[in-house]
Design an enzyme around this catalytic site. Sequence first.
Site, PDB file in Angstrom:
ATOM      1  N   SER A 253      -8.613   1.259  12.315  1.00 15.19           N
ATOM      2  CA  SER A 253      -8.810   0.548  11.222  1.00 15.19           C
ATOM      3  C   SER A 253      -7.734   1.252   9.355  1.00 15.19           C
ATOM      4  O   SER A 253      -6.341   2.332  10.311  1.00 15.19           O
ATOM      5  CB  SER A 253      -9.627   1.163  10.173  1.00 15.19           C
ATOM      6  N   LYS A 254      -7.409   0.459   9.287  1.00 13.62           N
ATOM      7  CA  LYS A 254      -5.940   0.452   8.254  1.00 13.62           C
ATOM      8  C   LYS A 254      -6.184   2.285   7.458  1.00 13.62           C
ATOM      9  O   LYS A 254      -4.910   2.126   6.935  1.00 13.62           O
ATOM     10  CB  LYS A 254      -6.277  -0.166   6.662  1.00 13.62           C
ATOM     11  N   ARG A 255      -7.070   2.962   7.578  1.00 11.88           N
ATOM     12  CA  ARG A 255      -6.183   3.820   6.633  1.00 11.88           C
ATOM     13  C   ARG A 255      -6.308   5.230   7.262  1.00 11.88           C
ATOM     14  O   ARG A 255      -5.561   6.262   7.709  1.00 11.88           O
ATOM     15  CB  ARG A 255      -7.906   5.263   6.925  1.00 11.88           C
ATOM     16  N   GLY A 257      -2.945   4.131   9.227  1.00 13.38           N
ATOM     17  CA  GLY A 257      -1.990   3.257   8.996  1.00 13.38           C
ATOM     18  C   GLY A 257      -2.002   1.834   9.376  1.00 13.38           C
ATOM     19  O   GLY A 257      -3.180   1.187   9.275  1.00 13.38           O
TER      20      GLY A 257
END
Length: 477
Positions: A253-255, A257
């Site tokens: 997920s976005k966290r 990268g």
Amino acid sequence: MNELRVRIAPSPSGNLHIGTARTALFNFLFAKKNNGKFVLRIEDTDLERSNEEFTQNIFDSLKALGLNWDEGPDVGGNFGPYKQSERFAIYPKYAQILIDKGFAYECFCTQEELDAEKEQAKNNKTAYVYSEKCRNLSAEEKQKLIAQGRKPSVRFHVPKGREIVFNDMVKGDLKFNSDLIGDFVIMKSNGTPTYNFAVVIDDMLMKISHIIRGEDHISNTPKQILIYEALGANVPTFGHLGMILAPDRSKLSKRHGATAVSEFVEKGYLTEALVNFVALLGWSPSDGVEIKTVDEIAQDFRIHEISSSNSIFEYDKLNWLNGQYIKKMELKVLADKLRPYLSKYNLNELSDSQYLKMVEITREPLVLLSDITDAVEYFFGDYPLIDSDALEHINSDIGQTVLKDVSEKIDNWDFLNLHQILEDFRTYYKEKGIKPKITMWAIRAAVTGRTKGADMCGIMEILGKEKVKKRILNVLK
Ligand code: GLU
């Protein structure tokens, strides 16, 4: 033999995810290896979550990765339209066929009624399956419900007591008990199809022979097989790929990268490196050579050898691979690719050949294209920003001596080319008995404001005598 046809069917509810890019790649490789066709279908039936911008991002990202499709919304083909939102008229027709044949029925249950059933199952600690309450409604009962203003959905009737088996190209034999599935909705009460229904109708009409997709769709597959069978259609061959997990084994997920292809590109990843990297998430080259073009991978690609387990998305490995691609890229091509990352500088300060030289001498340590922004800062403007380590070299006694000497001698140096600059410095070291390293530390610190960087004589060649002298004079006490 029938033509091999595969497809990628992304929903445009976000930019093209790197996981979807891998699914697209494996479909593309499978088609290429087997002289098949690769189809792009946009699954935009969820009109609220879909948008045109995401559709465009999907096109652009797939193209940038070199995954060109044979048929799709933009290029057309014999089985269009290739956007589900343009196919809305098709689905009710097939739902009606299923109703007429007794494979499906209208369901008038309200959300509240269904929630109550679910609640009941929860209280009884049993898995929820729909009660089939509407399955045998009489014509009068239906009329009554319609008169109340209820709009029916259409449910597929799942035969009980059946084992649904399929041989997955990646996972092997998979078996499902139909009793656990429950009659499921194929057309919503607003007249739009559900994913499980639209996907089967489209794959059937588009003559898709093999369906390669993420394993998050495995639980949908038995439902889809039942629909194919009810329609008397050929059931395609399925292959479900393991998921891509983050290094901490959670969902990527976005966290962690970047996750969308376009985000990776913005960050400075090369699409050649990205596509090579995602191929390695599940596929291994038979000769152990990991750096390969898509064409080379296609030669070596065997779907049955794809790993059935999850793959870990190692950002470090991607970085390494990207650096390798930057190193071996043709200088001119690289120089062009780097331009967008240099917009904050006045590139007119350099001639074309100076620009190429700058790229040539600074490319070595680049991991991302975007690393160039910082790496070449001192080539622009009159004076560089000087960091604290560089300041120490400048202000030391030996540093000042070197800088003063060079500022005086430089007028007599012709600075014609790198070798000439090196020669003049060599003469100076010998004359003075100063170590080359000490000399260059002071020069680098004054001219670039840093203690590390590209070849110093190369930098001076590009900057030219006047600028080098100006920068040295600027830091003399
Ligand atoms: N639109 C679906 C998705 O994006 C397609 C799944 C499939 O390949 O069947 O997950």
